[in-house]
Design a protein around this motif. Sequence first.
Motif, PDB file in Angstrom:
ATOM      1  N   GLN A 135       2.372   1.867  -3.337  1.00 42.47           N
ATOM      2  CA  GLN A 135       1.356   2.477  -4.206  1.00 42.47           C
ATOM      3  C   GLN A 135       1.298   3.982  -3.956  1.00 42.47           C
ATOM      4  N   MET A 136       1.324   4.378  -2.683  1.00 39.53           N
ATOM      5  CA  MET A 136       1.314   5.807  -2.334  1.00 39.53           C
ATOM      6  C   MET A 136       2.516   6.508  -2.951  1.00 39.53           C
ATOM      7  N   GLU A 155       2.088   7.032  -6.587  1.00 37.18           N
ATOM      8  CA  GLU A 155       1.069   8.063  -6.818  1.00 37.18           C
ATOM      9  C   GLU A 155       1.545   9.434  -6.358  1.00 37.18           C
ATOM     10  N   LYS A 156       2.815   9.526  -5.994  1.00 38.37           N
ATOM     11  CA  LYS A 156       3.456  10.786  -5.578  1.00 38.37           C
ATOM     12  C   LYS A 156       2.790  11.400  -4.345  1.00 38.37           C
ATOM     13  N   SER A 157       2.470  10.554  -3.373  1.00 39.79           N
ATOM     14  CA  SER A 157       1.839  11.012  -2.145  1.00 39.79           C
ATOM     15  C   SER A 157       2.740  11.992  -1.391  1.00 39.79           C
ATOM     16  N   SER A 158       2.122  13.014  -0.816  1.00 37.17           N
ATOM     17  CA  SER A 158       2.877  13.986  -0.012  1.00 37.17           C
ATOM     18  C   SER A 158       3.256  13.404   1.352  1.00 37.17           C
ATOM     19  N   GLU A 159       2.767  12.203   1.659  1.00 34.25           N
ATOM     20  CA  GLU A 159       3.072  11.524   2.929  1.00 34.25           C
ATOM     21  C   GLU A 159       4.584  11.414   3.173  1.00 34.25           C
ATOM     22  N   ASP A 217       0.822  -1.210   0.000  1.00 32.77           N
ATOM     23  CA  ASP A 217       0.000   0.000   0.000  1.00 32.77           C
ATOM     24  C   ASP A 217       0.859   1.263   0.000  1.00 32.77           C
ATOM     25  N   ILE A 218       1.917   1.248   0.787  1.00 34.80           N
ATOM     26  CA  ILE A 218       2.809   2.415   0.863  1.00 34.80           C
ATOM     27  C   ILE A 218       3.553   2.604  -0.457  1.00 34.80           C
TER      28      ILE A 218
END
Length: 117
Positions: A69-70, A73-77, A66-67
């Motif tokens: 994938q984030m 998706e260029k997550s700001s996380e 899952d991470i």
Amino acid sequence: MVQDQSFIDVIKKADLYITIYSQTLFEASCMGIPVIYYKKDTQFVHKPFDGNSELVTANDENELFDILQMFFEKSSEFNLFKSKEIMEKYIGQLDGNNTKRNFDFIVGLIGNNASYS
């Protein structure tokens, strides 16, 4: 060969760094590389390795998937742990004077009047 290169030379070519409990997380983060802490145990550890802080943490393969994938998706996380303010919270000031501060601290402990020049 990779084993003949420094960590910095290897990691600066990376888009993402996944590792277990390691100081290298801080090095990669300070270089602007997103990091994932893969915590595959039940040991209690302090921040940022506690799973409740700014460090992106996966506790099993499903969370890691899952991470990842984030990340794709260029997550700001991932940005928070790369920030200077967060790094300074864990490793101290990032002003280029750490060696002098460490030297002065050690000199103070041993009572010598020497100084770092």
